[in-house]
Scaffold this active site. Structure first.
Site, mmCIF file in Angstrom:
data_model
loop_
_atom_site.group_PDB
_atom_site.id
_atom_site.type_symbol
_atom_site.label_atom_id
_atom_site.label_comp_id
_atom_site.label_asym_id
_atom_site.label_seq_id
_atom_site.Cartn_x
_atom_site.Cartn_y
_atom_site.Cartn_z
ATOM 1 N N CYS A 1 -1.084 11.168 -2.675
ATOM 2 C CA CYS A 1 -2.434 10.176 -2.999
ATOM 3 C C CYS A 1 -3.241 11.330 -3.542
ATOM 4 O O CYS A 1 -4.087 11.150 -4.273
ATOM 5 C CB CYS A 1 -2.510 9.281 -2.198
ATOM 6 S SG CYS A 1 -2.899 9.624 -0.674
ATOM 7 N N THR B 1 -1.063 -3.387 -5.993
ATOM 8 C CA THR B 1 -0.370 -4.207 -4.407
ATOM 9 C C THR B 1 -1.641 -4.255 -3.600
ATOM 10 O O THR B 1 -1.560 -5.520 -2.901
ATOM 11 C CB THR B 1 0.646 -3.410 -3.919
ATOM 12 O OG1 THR B 1 1.683 -2.941 -4.666
ATOM 13 C CG2 THR B 1 1.340 -4.346 -2.840
ATOM 14 N N GLY B 2 -2.407 -3.381 -3.489
ATOM 15 C CA GLY B 2 -3.521 -3.657 -2.334
ATOM 16 C C GLY B 2 -4.368 -4.778 -2.993
ATOM 17 O O GLY B 2 -4.977 -5.443 -2.043
ATOM 18 N N GLU C 1 -2.798 7.562 -12.766
ATOM 19 C CA GLU C 1 -2.213 8.251 -11.589
ATOM 20 C C GLU C 1 -0.653 8.473 -12.024
ATOM 21 O O GLU C 1 0.097 7.679 -12.170
ATOM 22 C CB GLU C 1 -2.342 7.349 -10.419
ATOM 23 C CG GLU C 1 -1.717 7.803 -9.157
ATOM 24 C CD GLU C 1 -1.850 7.080 -7.941
ATOM 25 O OE1 GLU C 1 -1.312 6.004 -8.334
ATOM 26 O OE2 GLU C 1 -2.092 7.591 -6.793
ATOM 27 N N GLU D 1 -5.585 1.817 1.642
ATOM 28 C CA GLU D 1 -5.553 3.059 1.330
ATOM 29 C C GLU D 1 -4.847 3.011 -0.265
ATOM 30 O O GLU D 1 -3.500 3.015 -0.081
ATOM 31 C CB GLU D 1 -4.708 4.090 2.294
ATOM 32 C CG GLU D 1 -5.667 4.084 3.483
ATOM 33 C CD GLU D 1 -7.038 4.929 3.353
ATOM 34 O OE1 GLU D 1 -7.294 5.621 2.288
ATOM 35 O OE2 GLU D 1 -7.946 4.746 4.245
ATOM 36 N N GLY E 1 -0.726 2.072 -0.284
ATOM 37 C CA GLY E 1 0.129 1.674 -1.392
ATOM 38 C C GLY E 1 -0.344 1.675 -2.778
ATOM 39 O O GLY E 1 -1.618 2.162 -2.893
ATOM 40 N N SER E 2 -0.102 1.389 -3.772
ATOM 41 C CA SER E 2 -0.764 1.288 -4.875
ATOM 42 C C SER E 2 -1.945 0.075 -5.056
ATOM 43 O O SER E 2 -2.055 -0.697 -4.175
ATOM 44 C CB SER E 2 0.325 0.959 -6.059
ATOM 45 O OG SER E 2 0.602 -0.593 -5.772
ATOM 46 N N LYS F 1 5.976 -2.298 8.365
ATOM 47 C CA LYS F 1 7.051 -2.457 7.110
ATOM 48 C C LYS F 1 6.840 -1.203 6.346
ATOM 49 O O LYS F 1 6.050 -1.090 5.847
ATOM 50 C CB LYS F 1 6.750 -3.714 6.353
ATOM 51 C CG LYS F 1 8.032 -4.069 5.370
ATOM 52 C CD LYS F 1 7.320 -4.877 4.156
ATOM 53 C CE LYS F 1 6.920 -3.930 3.044
ATOM 54 N NZ LYS F 1 8.138 -3.016 2.688
HETATM 55 P P1 NDP Z 1 3.467 0.067 -3.521
HETATM 56 O O1 NDP Z 1 2.098 -0.796 -3.545
HETATM 57 O O2 NDP Z 1 4.484 -0.507 -4.473
HETATM 58 O O3 NDP Z 1 4.340 -0.405 -2.262
HETATM 59 C C1 NDP Z 1 3.219 -0.067 -0.964
HETATM 60 C C2 NDP Z 1 3.934 -0.788 0.197
HETATM 61 O O4 NDP Z 1 3.553 -2.331 0.057
HETATM 62 C C3 NDP Z 1 5.552 -0.801 0.234
HETATM 63 O O5 NDP Z 1 5.768 -1.044 1.615
HETATM 64 C C4 NDP Z 1 5.814 -2.072 -0.426
HETATM 65 O O6 NDP Z 1 7.170 -2.701 -0.262
HETATM 66 C C5 NDP Z 1 4.811 -2.993 0.014
HETATM 67 N N1 NDP Z 1 4.448 -4.119 -0.775
HETATM 68 C C6 NDP Z 1 4.901 -4.510 -1.980
HETATM 69 N N2 NDP Z 1 4.439 -5.551 -2.593
HETATM 70 C C7 NDP Z 1 3.529 -6.188 -1.473
HETATM 71 C C8 NDP Z 1 2.966 -7.308 -1.335
HETATM 72 N N3 NDP Z 1 2.645 -8.380 -2.357
HETATM 73 N N4 NDP Z 1 2.098 -7.433 -0.148
HETATM 74 C C9 NDP Z 1 2.321 -6.506 0.762
HETATM 75 N N5 NDP Z 1 2.904 -5.236 0.721
HETATM 76 C C10 NDP Z 1 3.535 -5.268 -0.623
HETATM 77 O O7 NDP Z 1 3.215 1.423 -3.587
HETATM 78 P P2 NDP Z 1 4.364 2.725 -3.301
HETATM 79 O O8 NDP Z 1 4.951 2.478 -2.319
HETATM 80 O O9 NDP Z 1 4.817 2.533 -4.725
HETATM 81 O O10 NDP Z 1 3.521 4.133 -3.424
HETATM 82 C C11 NDP Z 1 2.663 4.652 -4.104
HETATM 83 C C12 NDP Z 1 1.321 4.304 -4.213
HETATM 84 O O11 NDP Z 1 0.509 4.327 -3.032
HETATM 85 C C13 NDP Z 1 0.621 5.316 -5.167
HETATM 86 O O12 NDP Z 1 -0.210 4.437 -5.967
HETATM 87 C C14 NDP Z 1 -0.404 6.147 -4.326
HETATM 88 O O13 NDP Z 1 -1.616 6.710 -4.803
HETATM 89 C C15 NDP Z 1 -0.710 5.421 -3.071
HETATM 90 N N6 NDP Z 1 -0.738 5.858 -2.192
HETATM 91 C C16 NDP Z 1 -2.097 6.070 -1.299
HETATM 92 C C17 NDP Z 1 -2.172 6.885 -0.373
HETATM 93 C C18 NDP Z 1 -3.969 6.759 0.116
HETATM 94 O O14 NDP Z 1 -4.022 7.318 1.475
HETATM 95 N N7 NDP Z 1 -4.751 6.279 -0.314
HETATM 96 C C19 NDP Z 1 -1.494 7.682 0.320
HETATM 97 C C20 NDP Z 1 -0.245 7.571 -0.231
HETATM 98 C C21 NDP Z 1 0.235 6.562 -1.365
HETATM 99 P P3 NDP Z 1 8.296 -2.300 -1.087
HETATM 100 O O15 NDP Z 1 8.302 -0.841 -1.495
HETATM 101 O O16 NDP Z 1 9.668 -2.746 -0.199
HETATM 102 O O17 NDP Z 1 8.255 -2.960 -2.362
#
Ligand code: NDP
Length: 454
Positions: A255, A203-204, A352, A221, A199-200, A148
């Site tokens: 990130c 959300t994690g 961040e 991550e 992701g963030s 996804k």
């Molecule tokens: P989000 O947490 O908003 O989204 C990440 C993914 O999770 C998207 O595909 C999103 O879908 C999906 N998502 C949203 N809600 C849920 C849920 N409740 N359960 C499961 N999946 C969900 O992050 P961003 O896309 O805004 O990315 C930026 C963040 O990612 C920053 O905090 C950054 O630091 C982190 N990041 C970490 C990295 C690492 O390796 N540690 C690398 C790169 C980024 P949708 O977009 O459709 O809402």
């Protein structure tokens, strides 16, 4: 899909319904036993063929990444080429069985078995790059996958799914796109055995909570707020360019980018001026145009987050060495903004930013800067810069982060695991350690029929 450079509509992506998600998970479940039974060597070969498919479509996929994400075409095609590189190098990893005991009494071996169906959830900053840490290792380990992508950047991933359709058995790789609840439906789906999420942090936490009822395995991550520490012996003119790209590559939306730079007081004025001077030479604009070095922020949500941080700096009366005034639209453009020595507890230091706004911070004493660098909830990456690698290494060893670089930054390879500590994540990706996160250990013991037991 909105093009972040001009806010035009690029395309409309499918909104996956609950029923369609159930069908995708069911397809992955149905395909899982046969895929797990494919020999490891055959799966390695298929990963190499996947890499060939990606290579044959680098430009096409790169254009999609530019249109949906906003990075320049050169950087986008390098990201896609990175996916094929990661697939190839991942194919060279192995999962040997470990012999625990081989005696007259018994044979005991531990092997790595696949988990079943993996949900691979990726963010919008590197739609192809983030997938490269998940797709190859999950498949090589014998799992089927439901991918996804972020609702902001689904196009390149959807196209990749189409391209792989004829190569892999039906159901082995499935791509779903949509907004709203799709991510949480997928990560909490009872048909999912493992969630590999980038992701963030916020959300994690939701993913982890959603995984609890079924004890679904997770790798997270998450966010970072990486410190860079610059010791006083560096070559200042060369350093300015390196630090600029350490912080502002991909318009700061990485990130592992430097998110707060601690500069020794002896060189603070000289280096901050050099950074501002270098920033003035960098061309920001439409990523499709020749000569553009940095594109816009990738989407309106992140644009507003970054503008809010800039506005907070302005309200608090911090000094901007450059930038600070948003560009008029259309497009989500924020100028490179350097904030001169804001307080350690300010939002721009503690949060961040994930955009082109960077706090520059003065320090006098190594103990003090180590404590400041280690403060806060994140612990993803960190870097130390010095003409004396031993001095830098001594500081590096005191930093609390999943990866600490000396005199470079963001260097990742398919052979080396990376991941975050504290609120930056759980588990790792890449390398052997990343591969085994897509497996579980299974021990088999065989008691021999010896004379004593007969
Ligand atoms: P989000 O947490 O908003 O989204 C990440 C993914 O999770 C998207 O595909 C999103 O879908 C999906 N998502 C949203 N809600 C849920 C849920 N409740 N359960 C499961 N999946 C969900 O992050 P961003 O896309 O805004 O990315 C930026 C963040 O990612 C920053 O905090 C950054 O630091 C982190 N990041 C970490 C990295 C690492 O390796 N540690 C690398 C790169 C980024 P949708 O977009 O459709 O809402």
């Amino acid at each position: 899909m909105i093009n972040p450079a001009d806010e035009s509509v690029v395309a409309f992506a499918p909104e996956c319904s609950r029923e369609e998600l159930d069908a995708a998970v069911a397809a992955a479940r149905a395909a899982a036993p046969a895929w797990a039974a494919v020999s490891f060597e055959q799966r390695q070969k298929l990963l190499l063929q996947m890499a060939d498919v990606v290579d044959a479509h680098v430009v096409e996929l790169g254009r999609l990444v530019t249109a949906e994400q906003g990075k320049t075409l050169a950087v986008a095609t390098a990201e896609v080429a990175g996916l094929s590189y990661w697939l190839r190098e991942t194919a060279a990893l192995t999962l040997p069985e470990v012999v625990n005991e081989d005696s007259a009494e018994r044979l005991s071996v531990t092997r790595r078995v696949p988990l079943g169906v993996v949900a691979a959830i990726t963010p919008w900053n590197y739609p192809m790059g983030q997938l490269s840490f998940k797709l190859g290792p999950a498949l090589l380990a014998g799992n089927t996958v439901v991918v996804k992508p972020s609702a902001f950047t689904p196009l390149s991933t959807l196209r990749l799914g189409e391209l792989l359709r004829d190569l892999l058995p039906a159901g082995v790789v499935n791509v779903v796109s949509g907004s709203g609840g799709l991510g949480s439906w997928l990560s909490g789906h009872p048909g999912i055995d493992k969630v590999s999420f980038t992701g963030s942090t916020q959300t994690g936490r939701a993913v982890m909570a959603g995984a609890a009822p079924t004890l679904t395995r997770i790798t997270l991550e998450l966010g970072g707020n990486d410190p860079a520490i610059v010791l006083p012996d560096v070559d200042v003119p060369g350093m300015a360019e390196k630090l600029f790209w350490a912080a502002f590559s991909n318009t700061g939306q990485i990130c592992l980018a430097a998110k707060r730079i601690y500069i020794h007081a002896d060189i603070y004025e000289e280096l901050t001026q050099a950074l501002a001077a270098y920033a003035a030479t960098v061309r920001i604009g439409d990523p499709r145009q020749e000569g553009t070095q940095l594109g816009p922020i990738s989407n309106r949500r992140q644009y507003e987050t970054v503008l809010d941080l800039v506005e907070d700096c302005r309200r608090q009366g911090y000094t901007f060495l450059t930038g600070g005034t948003p560009e008029p639209g259309p497009g989500f453009f924020v100028p490179v903004t350097l904030v001169d020595n804001p307080p350690e507890e300010s939002r721009i230091v503690r949060e961040e930013q994930f955009g082109p706004v960077l706090p520059l911070l003065r320090f006098d004493d190594v103990d003090d800067v180590v404590a400041r660098a280690n403060a806060g909830e994140y612990a993803l990456g960190a870097s130390v810069w010095s003409a004396d690698p031993d001095a830098a290494l001594a500081v590096a060893r005191r930093l609390d982060a999943g990866t600490v670089w000396v005199n470079e930054i963001m260097h990742l390879t398919p052979q080396v695991a990376f991941g975050g500590r504290k609120q930056s994540g759980i588990g790792v990706e890449s390398g052997h350690d990343g591969l085994i996160e897509f497996t579980e250990a299974q021990t088999i013991t065989v008691r021999h029929h010896t004379a004593a037991t007969a």
